[in-house]
Design an enzyme around this catalytic site. Structure first.
Site, mmCIF file in Angstrom:
data_model
loop_
_atom_site.group_PDB
_atom_site.id
_atom_site.type_symbol
_atom_site.label_atom_id
_atom_site.label_comp_id
_atom_site.label_asym_id
_atom_site.label_seq_id
_atom_site.Cartn_x
_atom_site.Cartn_y
_atom_site.Cartn_z
ATOM 1 N N GLY A 125 17.287 4.042 3.054
ATOM 2 C CA GLY A 125 17.523 3.106 1.968
ATOM 3 C C GLY A 125 18.503 3.647 0.943
ATOM 4 N N HIS A 170 22.362 -2.262 -12.478
ATOM 5 C CA HIS A 170 21.254 -1.432 -12.015
ATOM 6 C C HIS A 170 20.837 -0.454 -13.112
ATOM 7 C CE1 HIS A 170 22.381 -2.817 -7.960
ATOM 8 N NE2 HIS A 170 21.164 -2.447 -7.613
ATOM 9 N N LYS A 177 20.936 5.229 -11.252
ATOM 10 C CA LYS A 177 21.600 4.946 -9.974
ATOM 11 C C LYS A 177 22.980 5.590 -9.989
ATOM 12 C CE LYS A 177 22.864 1.263 -6.736
ATOM 13 N NZ LYS A 177 22.219 1.940 -5.588
ATOM 14 N N GLY A 183 25.683 -0.351 -3.180
ATOM 15 C CA GLY A 183 25.862 -0.643 -1.762
ATOM 16 C C GLY A 183 25.702 -2.122 -1.477
#
Length: 227
Positions: free
Chosen positions: A77, A134, A138, A144
């Site tokens: 992930g 975000h 991050k 992504g």
């Protein structure tokens, strides 16, 4: 099943919690226990049905090399490493390992990808842009997910030029907006994650699916097969 979760951050911790809720055993390794993939030996990995990586772009490649070289099944992930994807794909296939990767394991975001493609086909003359927000921790920007949306739009219409705007604010779980604008009107598609639970749930289901399988898949290729 018994899963190994790499990463003790917020998403990795939630993945472990969701796996427990779904009746699985879980071992969690943080970076301090697994520097440069030092803990990922063949005897250690042999005890797990699948490995789930939610670490960092710096840690994921050593983790992948160790896991795939030893024939493990891995769900990734983590984003920000796709420049190495073909190398990892080749390693997985040579070692009869399993690799399942995705920029976003949320069912809702996967639906957004499909709708984005239809929008690009429906109004190819519009100007497209993407904005994403975000949490401040991050590390990769654009996300992504935003890069995947751009790829989806341009695959549907290679003439589309897509600008991405990234923001990092507070503890935002993820907000992605696609705008298609003409001189006469504007269309918006937005996905907002209220928590990381959707990502964690998808990742655990992906780990259940890949256990015992050899090969390489994008999450979007298998989502319809998940339990």
């Amino acid at each position: 099943m018994l899963f190994l979760v790499l990463g003790k951050g917020k998403t990795g911790s939630l993945v472990a919690e969701v796996a427990h809720q779904r009746g699985h055993g879980v071992r969690v390794l943080g970076e301090e226990e697994n520097r440069q993939a030092s803990a990922l030996t063949a005897p250690f990995l042999a005890g797990f049905d699948a490995v789930i990586d939610f670490t960092t772009p710096e840690a994921v490649i050593p983790n992948l090399r160790a896991c795939l070289a030893n024939g493990a099944r891995v769900v990734v992930g983590t984003t920000g490493w796709y420049q190495h994807l073909e190398d990892m794909r080749s390693l997985a296939l040579r070692k009869n390992a399993g690799l399942l990767y995705g920029t976003n394991f949320s069912v809702g975001v996967q639906a957004l990808f499909r709708i984005a493609r239809e929008l690009a086909l429906a109004v190819p003359e519009y100007k497209f842009s993407i904005s994403e927000t975000h949490h401040t921790s991050k590390k990769d920007a654009p996300s992504g997910t935003a890069l995947t949306i751009k790829q989806v739009l341009q695959a549907a219409n290679p003439a589309i030029d897509v600008e991405i705007t990234s923001k990092r604010e507070g503890d935002a779980s993820g907000l992605h907006t696609i705008e298609a604008r003409s001189a006469h009107d504007r269309i918006e598609l937005t996905h907002e994650a209220f928590s990381r639970h959707g990502f964690a749930d998808g990742a655990v289901k992906a780990a259940e699916w890949i256990a015992g399988k050899n090969g390489v898949w994008d999450f979007s290729e298998v989502i319809q097969q998940l339990g």
